[in-house]
Structures are given as structure tokens and as C-alpha cells.
Design an enzyme around this catalytic site. Sequence first.
Site, mmCIF file in Angstrom:
data_model
loop_
_atom_site.group_PDB
_atom_site.id
_atom_site.type_symbol
_atom_site.label_atom_id
_atom_site.label_comp_id
_atom_site.label_asym_id
_atom_site.label_seq_id
_atom_site.Cartn_x
_atom_site.Cartn_y
_atom_site.Cartn_z
ATOM 1 N N ASN A 203 -4.959 5.645 -7.136
ATOM 2 C CA ASN A 203 -5.717 6.909 -7.065
ATOM 3 C C ASN A 203 -4.865 8.084 -7.554
ATOM 4 O O ASN A 203 -4.689 9.082 -6.882
ATOM 5 C CB ASN A 203 -6.230 7.166 -5.644
ATOM 6 C CG ASN A 203 -5.121 7.299 -4.625
ATOM 7 O OD1 ASN A 203 -4.038 6.761 -4.816
ATOM 8 N ND2 ASN A 203 -5.382 8.008 -3.541
ATOM 9 N N ASP B 48 0.798 2.505 3.716
ATOM 10 C CA ASP B 48 -0.091 3.602 3.300
ATOM 11 C C ASP B 48 0.718 4.904 3.176
ATOM 12 O O ASP B 48 0.261 5.984 3.548
ATOM 13 C CB ASP B 48 -1.283 3.794 4.244
ATOM 14 C CG ASP B 48 -2.382 4.652 3.601
ATOM 15 O OD1 ASP B 48 -2.243 5.027 2.421
ATOM 16 O OD2 ASP B 48 -3.377 4.951 4.288
ATOM 17 N N HIS C 91 0.826 -1.205 0.000
ATOM 18 C CA HIS C 91 0.000 0.000 0.000
ATOM 19 C C HIS C 91 0.862 1.257 0.000
ATOM 20 O O HIS C 91 1.172 1.819 1.043
ATOM 21 C CB HIS C 91 -0.877 -0.027 1.262
ATOM 22 C CG HIS C 91 -2.051 0.895 1.187
ATOM 23 N ND1 HIS C 91 -3.305 0.528 1.644
ATOM 24 C CD2 HIS C 91 -2.184 2.150 0.731
ATOM 25 C CE1 HIS C 91 -4.143 1.532 1.454
ATOM 26 N NE2 HIS C 91 -3.487 2.535 0.911
ATOM 27 N N HIS D 195 -5.540 -1.234 5.541
ATOM 28 C CA HIS D 195 -5.318 -0.379 6.717
ATOM 29 C C HIS D 195 -6.430 -0.435 7.772
ATOM 30 O O HIS D 195 -7.027 0.572 8.117
ATOM 31 C CB HIS D 195 -5.020 1.070 6.317
ATOM 32 C CG HIS D 195 -5.919 1.669 5.253
ATOM 33 N ND1 HIS D 195 -7.280 1.593 5.296
ATOM 34 C CD2 HIS D 195 -5.611 2.371 4.142
ATOM 35 C CE1 HIS D 195 -7.782 2.224 4.238
ATOM 36 N NE2 HIS D 195 -6.789 2.697 3.524
HETATM 37 ZN ZN ZN Z 1 -6.991 3.970 1.969
#
Ligand code: ZN
Lengths: 428, 332
Positions: free
Chosen positions: A93, A305, A59, A232
Site C-alpha cells: 500500500n 504490522d 507484514h 492481523h
Molecule cells: Zn492491515
Amino acid sequence: MRETSLVIKGGRVIDATGARPADVVIDGGRIAAVGPDLSADRVLDAGGCVVAPGLVDLHAHLRQPGLEEAETVETGSRAAALGGFTAVVAMPNTTPAVDSAAVVREVQELGRTALCQVAPAGTITVGRAGTQLAPLAEMAELGVRLFTDDGRGVQDTRLMRRAMEYTTGLPQQVVLAQHCEDEGLAAGGHMHEGEWSSRLGIAGQPAEAEELMVMRDISLARLTGARIHLQHLSTGGSVAMVRAARADRVAVTAEVTPHHLTLTAERCASYDPVFKVNPPLRTDADVAALRAGLADGTVDAIATDHAPHTAEAKEQPFDQAPPGMLGLETALVLALECSGLPLEAVLAHLSWQPAAIAGLAPEHGGPVAEGGAAHLCVIDPEAGWVVDPGASASRSRNSPFAGRPVTGKVRHTVLAGEPVVVDGEAQR
Amino acid sequence: MAPLRHLLSIEDLGGAAGIEEVLRLTDSFVEVSERAIPRVPALRGKTVASLFYEDSTRTRLSFEAAAKRLSADTMSFSVSSSSVKKGESLRDTALTIEAMGVDAIVVRHSSSGAPQRVASWVGASVVNAGDGWHEHPTQALLDLYTIRQRLGGLDGRHIAVVGDVKHSRVARSDVLAFTALGATVTLVAPGTLLPPDLTGWPVETSHDLDAVLPNVDVVYLLRMQRERMTEALVPSLREYTARFGLTVRRAGRLADGAIVMHPGPMNRGVEIAPEVADLPASTIVDQVRNGVAVRMAVLYLLLGAGTDRVPTTDALALDPEEPLRRPAEVDA
Ligand SMILES: [Zn+2]
């Protein structure tokens, strides 16, 4: 002309098969020999260090294409290599989103010269808009193995069911990863809803906003038989549901981040948006539940993340700043410090378990053995240092751990036989 | 009390002693405000800038009047007239204002914590003039001052704070200030308008205004914003008024001597009936009047006070630049 051979000398090898002292010889991008007293053209000293399969991040937001002022594939991959990662799954994204074969190819092309392997994730829905399935099969054919609308969860329950049903029929084994957040309930929330949001006067998002989607997706996975991965996770309730689902043989895996294992909502009292992240920092009880989930195997992976943002973006009031924190260079050391797990277990959560989820095994995370791919990291577990975002290889500086003294450091990282980090310095 | 660098929260005053000090100073400045020329040289040479990201003419004028009565120079920045609309970061705006040589920045912002952020970047003192749902410390201080004027003190008093506590910076500062001086506070609101977690708040809660009213010395009504209806927090303003408005009938349940407060601007007919707003028990006009003196006290504490904190005779003397226009009787 033949490539120079390399020996990683004097370390203790740890992989999924166990631990033993051994030298590792690398030749032609693969492991040529593992054993005592080996030699080669070039020596990387690993005295007092652990030699392990390279770390794998499920991530990371590398921001390219579209937000190059915050990060690029090159700078993000350099940060990853410095953190011991040899592969990262790049979140889709971006602008445009990775929702077509063309954008997948673009990110793969950028990844060719990166300092770690860059595996683009694809979106589940077109433009992450949550209304229409993205061309999942077309992206899978190009090698995409993980799909997510990360930053948003797929809100439409029926569409999520369709995505699960569709991916079970693909020739490749892929996984649908979910950013679990019920937007109706979380709407407008900038931190964890509770004591601190009430006191600080910041709109909160309750733990239930995450847990409702965890519950829904587990139900849908049971209904469809699809493989899902929950990203997450941040609440005790989420971990409890995953634990129960796994006992029930639902094909669900889960990740937690280093920051959710270490920080709580109280940190937002400074109103510094460096502590703003989504899902938000929660409570001490949640931190304890995440650690317990790692310890008992409910949680498979520690994922960063890594979410770089420019200084200007974070120099706004808390509710106007975007959520996200740097993570690649600090993940290993924070996991060592805060997970409560021995090094072997931390490596399982940062290397071979995430590699399997991402479809990158056994090239990444595989045993350190003759014939294996030479994606390795060398860790000095005793080296102390202080986190300094100013010295980060990332283009951004938004680490919530600035000034924190930590113990354990990545000394060398080897990508396909090339030492991309030597003695803590990136080589390109 | 340690020297006051910023006033961002009531908590910055360090409890009852610090709050009492502001109230004592306010007494001096109320006296100044009553003079024919209500101006003293205490902050001569200092510059106070107001940085308002949210329209609040009342609060801005109150701070500017306070600064001028202390002989400070004033500057005013608002969203519409500066570069903040062009996407400049809060930090850049704060540093730009500081570079103009200001000693204090009075910040009003729709985001909770914006004044805290500004304070972390600038050398000037920062005064919170209302941030998001968080705090509005000078409002709480003027509320305290008004209650003390009317009721003699806070200790042992029972205060009901009624309405949209969840989204109210006034309520957060008032709860801290009232309880610090020994009052008991009951929050009265529907469940949708209370903060989701009241851990650490020294308050009682109730959903029944009728039951609470006979037992209180002060009923403090919060402004009910129309947008709360579209967020489904209350079914309608009519239903809100029926359950939580201080109607004429309900005001009849108040004990003798109880007072009615409101931070303004009022929605007459919603949280307060027009007839009730004009009763002698209503302190709304006093609150506005005391606002200037309280803000003089705060600016003086931040910028003018020496180590002893007691205003010197010089600081409170008549402005020496005023003598030609000074009426003869002013010194009396
Ligand atoms: Zn997320």
C-alpha cells in the site's frame, strides 16, 4: 580474494529440528559447519545466547515508494535487522501501490542494499481499489508470493472469489492475504466498538466487521480450494472460525501482531493516537483468545504490522490521525513476554512458519545445518532494556511501548553471512 | 479536592464535593452578574484564549463574557481565521497559542479527545468547551445549577435524557454530573441512538417515552441533527418526532412541577414542540443565563483560586478600574 569466515561461538542452536549447544561456522554466505569447538577468522560471541534462523515478518509497511518521510526500505530494514529479522514481506500500500511489474522491480531494487531481504507483496486489485484484478501472474513471475490489498480488504465477494480461482492456476505457489474488515460495518470507526468507545465518544468498529470477512473468506477458500492467509487477526471469534476451518482442512493460515497480544482498547482513553491501529486494540477476552490460538497452533505466525507514521501525522486528534504502530524492533521481545509460549515456539511463529507462508523457506527459517543459508539471529534471552522510540532505527517514533521495561534482546543478526547487527548495533 | 489543573471531563472535579464547590462558586458569580456593572478583578492580568475548531457562537461568547467579567484579557482563534486550515497539526497550533502567553485555553473541537491532547502539550489550563461526542462539562454544570435553582437539588430526582445520546457530548457529561449528585437517569432513545455498550454507565434505558414521562422530575431533550437521517439512524424526522418528540400531548403526561430542558439550539417541531418550549416548565432561557456564571466559576477555580478555594472579598470586589463610571447605587 576469499571472504573472511565467521564463527558464532558458545550459543545454543534452536531451529525447527530442536535445540542443541553448537558453534556455527559461516563461509561464503552459507553455513559451513555446525558443531562443538569450531573456529574461523572472525568470532561472534554467543555465550548465554540462542542462535536461530533469522526472523521473518509477514507484514511490514516500509512506506517506499511514496511516504519516505515516515520510512524507507533502508531505515525499515535496519529496524528489522535490529529486531532479528532477516526477511520482511513489504506491504504494497505504497504510492504508487505495488500493483504492477514495474513497481515490484522498484521495491526489489531498493531491497538489494537493505539490511534484510525485502520481499515485496503485490496487490490483489489494481490500485487497491477493489474493482479489477492486478496482474498477479506477471508479479508472481518476478518472485512475488503473497498478494494483499492490506489497509483494505477486498470488499467485493465475487471479485475475491475470482482472485482465489485465478491464483490456484498459477505455476508458482502463491497466497492471497486478507486484511479482514467489512467496510460497511466498520465505516467511520477509529477504535474497537464497545465499552471504551462508548465512554470516550469515539466511533467504533465492532469485532463483527472483521469476523464477517473471516467467515466469507473461509467460505470462499472452501469453494475454490485456494490458499488464503488472514492478516492481523484481532478477535476471539476470528480465531474460533480459523480453528474450525483448519479442522475442516481448509487451506487457511493466520497471523497475529504483538500489539494485539499485549494491549487493549482501554489504552485509547488517553486519546493518544499512538494507540490507534487497524484492526483496533480489543478486549482482554480477545487477547486471551489470540494467545490460545498461538498455543494450539491455530495461529501460524506473529507478524509486526510495522506501520511508521510521522510525528505530525500522529499529532492530530484521535479520529484524524492515521492508524498504525512501529513493531519491528519490539516484536520478538513482546512475543517472548506475552505469548505465554516457550522460546522454541515463539521462534516457530516468528521464523520458520512465516517463512513457509511467504514462500521464503527454506532459505529463510530453514534448519541451522551445513549448507543452509546463513540468515541467522542471536538472541540474549536474559538481557533487559527499556523501549525507547527515540533510539529506533525507524524514521518514525510511533511505538505504543515507549518506556516499557522488557527482557530479551537481539544481539547479532547475520544476513547471508554478513553480520549486519553486532552486539545490538547496526553495522551499516 | 486537589487543585484543578484542567476541566476536560466532569470526572476531573472528583465527584460530588468538587461539583458542589463549582455550584457554590457559581452562586457568588450569579450575584456578580446581577450587579449593574457585572465585573470583578479576580483574574486581572490573566489571559484566556478560545480555540474553536467548530462554530459555536453561543458557547464562545458565553466563555468570553465570563472571562471579561473576571477582568481577564481574551483572545479568540477560530478555524477560519488561523492557520489550522493549512494543515498545521493540533500540537503546533496549541504551542503557538501558548507562546502568546495565555493562562487558559478554552477548546472546542469536533474530535473527541482534542482538548485532552492539547492539555498534554501545554502548560496553560485547558477547558473543554465541547469535544466531539465525548463531553461538554460546563454545559452539564450549568444544567445542574439550573435544576438546583428550579427543584432545590438533585438527590433522589429522576431525569430522562431523551434522543441522540450516542452522538451527544452533552449527554455524556450530564449523565456523569446528574448521577454524581444522586439523581437517577433514564436514557430514552431508539436503539440506533444509544451508545453501543453502556457497561459502567449508571443509567436505565427505555425506548418508550410515554411510559417514562409521568415518573420524571426533569425531561432533558437532546438536539436531533438532520444528518442522522442520512445515516439511516432514524427513518425520518417525522417518525422520530412521533416516537421521541416532546409534543403538546406528551407534555401533558408530565407530573406537576416537572421541568423541560434543552441544551440549544432547539429544532422546534422535531424534538420539542414550539408550544412546549415556551411553557413555564421550560428552563431553556435560565440555562443560557446561568452559563456565564458557571463559566466564571470554572475559570476562577482554574486560574484564580488560592488554596482555600473561597473567593476572597477582593476578588469579588468591584473592579477598581471602573470607579469613574460606577453608578452610585452599585455598592448596595
Ligand atoms: Zn492491515
